[in-house]
Design a protein around this motif. Structure first.
Motif, PDB file in Angstrom:
ATOM      1  N   THR A  10    -135.326 -20.319 -84.643  1.00 41.28           N
ATOM      2  CA  THR A  10    -133.880 -20.308 -84.472  1.00 41.28           C
ATOM      3  C   THR A  10    -133.523 -20.452 -83.006  1.00 41.28           C
ATOM      4  O   THR A  10    -134.116 -19.791 -82.149  1.00 41.28           O
ATOM      5  N   GLN A  25    -124.861 -32.938 -83.488  1.00 36.28           N
ATOM      6  CA  GLN A  25    -124.886 -32.636 -84.918  1.00 36.28           C
ATOM      7  C   GLN A  25    -125.143 -33.905 -85.731  1.00 36.28           C
ATOM      8  O   GLN A  25    -125.964 -33.914 -86.648  1.00 36.28           O
ATOM      9  N   LEU A  28    -128.833 -35.020 -85.222  1.00 35.35           N
ATOM     10  CA  LEU A  28    -129.783 -34.180 -85.954  1.00 35.35           C
ATOM     11  C   LEU A  28    -129.685 -34.403 -87.461  1.00 35.35           C
ATOM     12  O   LEU A  28    -130.700 -34.390 -88.162  1.00 35.35           O
ATOM     13  N   LYS A  29    -128.480 -34.623 -87.967  1.00 35.66           N
ATOM     14  CA  LYS A  29    -128.318 -34.899 -89.401  1.00 35.66           C
ATOM     15  C   LYS A  29    -128.911 -36.249 -89.776  1.00 35.66           C
ATOM     16  O   LYS A  29    -129.399 -36.428 -90.887  1.00 35.66           O
ATOM     17  N   MET A  36    -133.753 -28.122 -92.131  1.00 35.94           N
ATOM     18  CA  MET A  36    -133.033 -27.722 -90.934  1.00 35.94           C
ATOM     19  C   MET A  36    -131.597 -27.368 -91.313  1.00 35.94           C
ATOM     20  O   MET A  36    -130.936 -28.108 -92.024  1.00 35.94           O
ATOM     21  N   LEU A  38    -127.835 -26.466 -89.752  1.00 35.14           N
ATOM     22  CA  LEU A  38    -127.002 -26.587 -88.568  1.00 35.14           C
ATOM     23  C   LEU A  38    -125.673 -25.897 -88.837  1.00 35.14           C
ATOM     24  O   LEU A  38    -125.032 -26.171 -89.844  1.00 35.14           O
ATOM     25  N   ILE A 146    -129.172 -23.629 -84.810  1.00 40.54           N
ATOM     26  CA  ILE A 146    -130.169 -24.462 -85.475  1.00 40.54           C
ATOM     27  C   ILE A 146    -131.263 -23.555 -86.013  1.00 40.54           C
ATOM     28  O   ILE A 146    -131.844 -22.769 -85.261  1.00 40.54           O
ATOM     29  N   GLU A 147    -131.526 -23.677 -87.318  1.00 41.59           N
ATOM     30  CA  GLU A 147    -132.605 -22.918 -87.948  1.00 41.59           C
ATOM     31  C   GLU A 147    -133.496 -23.893 -88.697  1.00 41.59           C
ATOM     32  O   GLU A 147    -133.013 -24.764 -89.412  1.00 41.59           O
ATOM     33  N   THR A 148    -134.801 -23.725 -88.511  1.00 42.95           N
ATOM     34  CA  THR A 148    -135.750 -24.557 -89.248  1.00 42.95           C
ATOM     35  C   THR A 148    -136.708 -23.645 -90.003  1.00 42.95           C
ATOM     36  O   THR A 148    -136.923 -22.499 -89.631  1.00 42.95           O
ATOM     37  N   ILE A 154    -138.433 -27.114 -83.864  1.00 42.67           N
ATOM     38  CA  ILE A 154    -137.085 -27.509 -83.450  1.00 42.67           C
ATOM     39  C   ILE A 154    -137.230 -28.737 -82.557  1.00 42.67           C
ATOM     40  O   ILE A 154    -138.101 -28.767 -81.680  1.00 42.67           O
TER      41      ILE A 154
END
Length: 173
Positions: A10, A25, A28-29, A36, A38, A146-148, A154
């Motif tokens: 995170t 955003q 990353l999308k 992931m 967001l 951001i969480e993976t 990340i």
């Protein structure tokens, strides 16, 4: 908002302008990482107080509820046991059964109070980082949480390329 990953990496990316947040955003999308999450935070976006990870009060309340689940029954049985062991007639007006029941109820209340005290005494390991993030938000910055999932790194290179004000790492997977 709940993310149900086992172990998370995170971080929070802090931007001065909203369009920087939107551009990152979108980028990353476009990578289409299904693992992931967001979350944009700021004016017109998600409220920081609804995100458990960034709200120490929500974390404390959840800890208190979990602790009360085992402290209250423990206190109840400890109160009953104490009335049997001590053989005091403090509540003799209630009869022998009522006396033990009142002792158990007092123990139950003690367990509840103990859960509040114990939950308040524990601080999270990322409390300083959360304070930094919350202060930046109050200054008018925009945040991207951001969480993976476990094992997914990340994308640090993409985050650095976006030129954020700051990157705050909250946890590693």
């Amino acid at each position: 908002m709940c993310f149900c990953f086992f172990a998370l990496a995170t971080c929070v990316v802090i931007f001065a302008r909203h369009n920087q947040l939107e551009m990152l955003q979108k980028e990353l999308k476009s990578q289409q990482h299904p693992t992931m999450k967001l979350v944009a935070i700021g004016i017109g976006e998600e409220d920081i107080n609804t995100i458990k990870l960034l709200n120490p009060d929500l974390q404390r309340r959840q800890r208190q509820k979990r602790m009360s689940l085992w402290l209250m029954p423990f206190g109840f049985f400890a109160g009953i046991t104490f009335t049997f062991i001590a053989n005091l007639d403090t509540f003799a007006f209630a009869g022998s059964f009522g006396e033990h029941l009142i002792g158990g109820l007092l123990g139950l209340g003690s367990g509840l109070m103990g859960s509040f005290a114990a939950a308040a005494s524990v601080s999270s390991e990322s409390e300083d980082s959360i304070r930094i993030v919350r202060n930046r938000l109050e200054e008018g910055s925009w945040l991207l949480l951001i969480e993976t999932a476990m094992g997914i790194e990340i994308p640090w290179a993409i985050l650095q390329k976006a030129r954020p004000q700051a990157l705050v790492r909250l946890s590693d997977s």
